[in-house]
Structures are given as structure tokens and as C-alpha cells.
Design a protein around this motif. Structure first.
Motif, short mmCIF file in Angstrom:
data_model
loop_
_atom_site.label_atom_id
_atom_site.label_comp_id
_atom_site.label_asym_id
_atom_site.label_seq_id
_atom_site.Cartn_x
_atom_site.Cartn_y
_atom_site.Cartn_z
N ILE A 30 -2.00 6.00 -9.01
CA ILE A 30 -1.45 4.76 -9.46
C ILE A 30 -0.42 4.38 -8.49
N ALA A 31 0.50 5.21 -8.22
CA ALA A 31 1.57 5.00 -7.35
C ALA A 31 1.17 4.44 -6.02
N VAL A 32 0.05 4.94 -5.39
CA VAL A 32 -0.41 4.41 -4.21
C VAL A 32 -1.07 3.09 -4.46
N ALA A 33 -1.76 3.01 -5.49
CA ALA A 33 -2.43 1.59 -5.48
C ALA A 33 -1.45 0.64 -5.82
N VAL A 34 -0.19 0.78 -6.62
CA VAL A 34 0.99 -0.18 -6.73
C VAL A 34 1.44 -0.24 -5.46
N ALA A 35 1.92 0.64 -4.76
CA ALA A 35 2.29 0.38 -3.25
C ALA A 35 1.79 -0.66 -2.67
N CYS A 36 0.20 -0.39 -2.49
CA CYS A 36 -0.58 -1.37 -1.85
C CYS A 36 -0.54 -2.86 -2.40
N ALA A 37 -0.45 -2.59 -3.73
CA ALA A 37 -0.50 -4.36 -4.34
C ALA A 37 0.95 -5.01 -4.09
N VAL A 38 1.99 -4.25 -3.98
CA VAL A 38 3.29 -4.72 -3.46
C VAL A 38 3.03 -5.29 -2.24
N VAL A 39 2.47 -4.49 -1.26
CA VAL A 39 2.26 -5.18 0.12
C VAL A 39 1.39 -6.22 0.32
N SER A 40 0.50 -5.92 -0.67
CA SER A 40 -0.48 -7.39 -0.62
C SER A 40 0.11 -8.55 -1.06
N PHE A 41 0.96 -8.60 -2.18
CA PHE A 41 1.74 -9.70 -2.58
C PHE A 41 2.43 -10.12 -1.25
N ALA A 42 3.31 -9.29 -0.97
CA ALA A 42 4.33 -9.65 0.44
C ALA A 42 3.31 -10.59 1.59
N LEU A 43 2.24 -9.95 1.75
CA LEU A 43 1.55 -10.57 2.98
C LEU A 43 0.84 -11.66 2.26
N PHE A 44 0.37 -11.70 1.33
CA PHE A 44 -0.45 -12.87 0.83
C PHE A 44 0.70 -14.13 0.76
#
Length: 415
Positions: free
Chosen positions: A122-136
Motif C-alpha cells: 500500500i505504501a509503495v502504491a501510494v508513493a507512486c500515486a503521489v508522483v503520478s499526480f505531480a507528473l500529471f
């Protein structure tokens, strides 16, 4: 007297757990790192008497026995059919991901280790989601990836973010039922994780597999809500699920990205016969037609392990344009198995799926395991997510971890 615990590098079980967690993380980004962790795990099992004893004990679990039946059909399928020997061997070794299930069952036999893996994922997925939002929002894709995609591709990201959101929601539900005030921080983190992952799956990630998985997992969440009384399939539960999924589907169409991808899929399905170029859904329909023809010609035992590519090429011989495109994957897991191992092999695979429901584990982990299994079955109607690199490894590790039964005392005594 209880023996002192060993450091991780001398404790084979702890090291094996770490390598499985590493695989779960690496498969999101890097096939080479995933293969390295997998190879080290095999080596560790071969060298450790403790792990070999645990794996031997895990072989008696219903789910592992069911998987063994399907594996037998894969091996037998090597010796008939029209596949070149090297191609058949390559396909069989590609199914080595099946080994992750008994190994995971062998080492994740207690609640603490299961929760550690879940929280890490869950922690890794959330970290990826946060980066995803930033890049988006910055309109900056990573290398060749689509905008907002931080995992291997949009399909994998949608699936894994949906699973992570589901895992966080189920763990949050268990935390709230426990009612431990000192864990309010954990509960808040899980709630935030659900929100971030669902929003990213719906509004940023463009994978249709992720949308489907999210709907299935949401239905499972509603179906397993405590406090409603009655049977699992009681009418009022089914009404709740129907209303909930209808509302969630309507909410899904509020996302421009999701609406565009879903509309595109329906359009491609309606116009594939008139299309002058290959489309994602159109080619799947063509795969479906020709694969069914292969199954009709070889109903019981199929064309053999690894034989699909040659059989499909023969089936489309003489076709014109993009309908003559060959493939080694019909983008339907069940049809691929039926084509290569026949209806008997498909029955063995379905037996394995059914055997997962015989794993009598804690309700939280049972819901996590079987819910994700249902999502994989749904997405595998349009892809081969039990045999693709990332999704295939993920589901066998996930099932092994969440549905692992506690080892018997006599098995522990041999450690």
C-alpha cells in the motif's frame, strides 16, 4: 525456553519473506530486478532445510493442490501438439510464476507477516500515486510512459492501484472494528490511501482493466460488509451491491479520461468490421473468433503448451489486412488455456480457482485474497492476467500471502 530470534540474514524464513515483498515491489517497475529476486528466492529454498520443510507442508493446502493439478496439464502439454520444442519449453518455464504461490503459502503463515507485506505494498502504491499526480498536473511524462503513469504501463497501474485501495479499505474496516484508539494514525493513513488511490485510478490512470477491477472490488467490499446479517447472497446484500455499483459506475463517467476510454472501447467494438486499421478492442474480437475455432478443432487436449502461436497463424492463413495479424495471446486467459490445454486443462484451472475458496483463513485475509481473485478473473476475460509478467506474478504471490493457512505444529517443530 524460547530461542532468541536470528538476524534477518540468518533467518531463511524472514529472508524469503523479504524477497517476496521485493518481487511485489519490483514487478511494478523492473522485470530484471524481479527476476533477480525470484532467482535468489529459488536458491534460498533449495539451500534451506527449513524452507523446504515449510514448502512440503504447504503442498497439503487445498489451493496448492488445486494449482498442482493445473501445473500437471501444463507439463503434459509439452509432449504433444505442433509447437516447436524450444517454444513449448519457453512457455512452460514462463509459467514458473506458479511456484510463487506455494512458497508464499509456506512463509506467510502468520498475521504479522501478512500485514507487513500489505502495508508495504500500500505504501509503495501510494508513493507512486503521489508522483503520478505531480507528473500529471505538471504535464511531464516519465520517459516513454503515458502522462501520469509511474508503474510499468497504464493497465498494470490501474490494476495494482485498485488492489491497493481495496487492501487499504479492508484493513481500515478491520481497524475500525477493533476500535483501538491508539491506532488512529494508522486509520487516518489507510483512509487517505483509499482516497488517493481511487482518485488516481479514476481520474489519472487510463487503464480499462483498472476500472473493471475497481468495480469488482467495490462490489466485494459491499458484499462482505459486516452488520447486515443473513447470508452472503441475501437479497438485501445483493440490492446494496447493485445500487452501490450503479452509483460508482455513474461516478466513473464523471472522469473525462475514464469516459473517453470506455466510449472508445464501445466504439471500437461496434465498428471493428469496418475499421481500416488495427484497434485494441477490434483485434480482441478477431482473436476471440479464431481462438474459438482452434478450440472447436482441438476440444479436449488443445494444441499443447506453447502451441497457440502456430495454431493461430494457421487459422488466419489467407486472411487480409490486420485480421491476418498473428499472436501468441488471444487476450482472454480462459480461452488461451482452453486452446493450449483443452477443455480438460481449463477444467483443471477452474478447479484451482475453486480450491482457493476452501482456504479457511481469517475473514479479513480471506476477503482480500478472494476479492482480488474475482477481480483478476473479470479482467482476464479481456487479457491474460494470470500469465502476463507483472500481473501473473502478482496474483500468485497475493493469493499465497493472503490465503496461506497456519503451519501445523509438527511442521513448526522441525524448524
Amino acid at each position: 525456553m524460547q530461542q532468541p530470534s536470528l538476524p534477518w540474514y540468518r533467518d531463511a524464513v524472514t529472508t524469503a519473506r523479504g524477497l517476496l515483498i521485493a518481487q511485489l515491489v519490483f514487478l511494478m517497475f523492473s522485470p530484471p530486478l524481479t527476476n533477480i529476486a525470484e532467482g535468489l528466492l529459488y536458491l534460498l529454498v533449495l539451500l534451506s532445510p527449513t524452507l523446504r520443510q515449510r514448502v512440503k507442508a504447504a503442498l497439503r493446502q487445498p489451493m496448492v493442490m488445486g494449482l498442482g493439478l493445473f501445473a500437471a496439464f501444463l507439463i503434459i502439454g509439452m509432449f504433444y501438439g505442433n509447437a516447436p520444442r524450444a517454444e513449448a519449453w519457453s512457455m512452460l518455464t514462463g509459467w514458473r510464476r506458479l511456484l510463487m504461490l506455494p512458497i508464499a503459502c509456506a512463509v506467510f503463515d502468520d498475521e504479522q507477516s501478512k500485514r507487513r507485506l500489505l502495508m508495504t505494498f500500500i505504501a509503495v502504491a501510494v508513493a507512486c500515486a503521489v508522483v503520478s499526480f505531480a507528473l500529471f498536473f505538471a504535464h511531464r511524462p516519465i520517459y516513454h510512459y503515458e502522462l501520469g503513469i509511474t508503474v510499468r504501463n497504464h493497465a498494470t497501474q490501474g490494476l495494482l492501484f485498485s488492489v491497493a485501495a481495496f487492501a487499504a479499505a479492508i484493513l481500515l474496516r478491520a481497524e475500525l472494528r477493533a476500535g483501538v484508539a491508539s491506532r488512529r494514525g494508522v486509520q487516518a493513513a489507510l483512509l487517505a490511501s483509499v482516497f488517493l488511490l481511487v482518485v488516481n485510478t479514476v481520474f489519472v490512470t487510463s487503464g480499462r482493466s483498472g476500472y473493471l477491477a475497481l468495480m469488482v472490488l467495490f462490489a466485494v467490499y459491499l458484499l462482505t460488509l459486516p452488520g447486515l446479517g443473513g447470508r452472503m447472497l441475501a437479497p438485501r446484500r445483493l440490492v446494496l451491491v447493485a445500487v452501490g455499483v450503479a452509483v460508482a459506475t455513474a461516478a466513473l463517467f464523471m472522469s473525462p479520461i475514464a469516459r473517453e476510454r470506455i466510449d472508445q472501447g464501445f466504439h471500437e467494438a461496434d465498428t471493428y468490421q469496418d475499421a481500416s486499421h488495427l484497434t485494441s478492442i477490434g483485434i480482441r474480437i478477431v482473436f476471440l473468433k479464431h481462438t474459438l475455432a482452434i478450440i472447436r478443432a482441438n476440444p479436449w487436449f488443445g494444441v499443447g503448451t506453447g502451441g497457440f502461436r502456430v495454431a493461430y497463424q494457421q487459422q488466419v492463413a489467407g486472411k487480409q489486412g490486420w485480421e491476418a495479424v498473428g499472436t501468441n495471446d488471444p487476450h482472454n486467459q480462459f480461452l488461451k488455456i482452453a486452446a493450449e490445454q483443452g477443455l480438460l486443462g481449463l477444467a483443471a484451472f477452474l478447479t484451482f480457482l475453486a480450491s482457493a475458496f476452501r482456504q479457511r483463513v481469517d475473514s479479513t485475509f480471506r476477503t482480500l485474497g478472494l476479492g482480488v481473485l474475482c477481480a483478476w478473473c473479470a479482467s482476464s476475460l479481456f487479457s491474460s492476467h494470470f500469465s502476463t509478467f507483472s500481473e501473473g506474478r502478482f496474483i500468485f504471490i497475493w493469493l499465497g500471502v493472503t490465503l496461506a493457512l497456519p503451519l501445523l505444529r509438527r511442521d513448526r517443530a522441525n524448524e
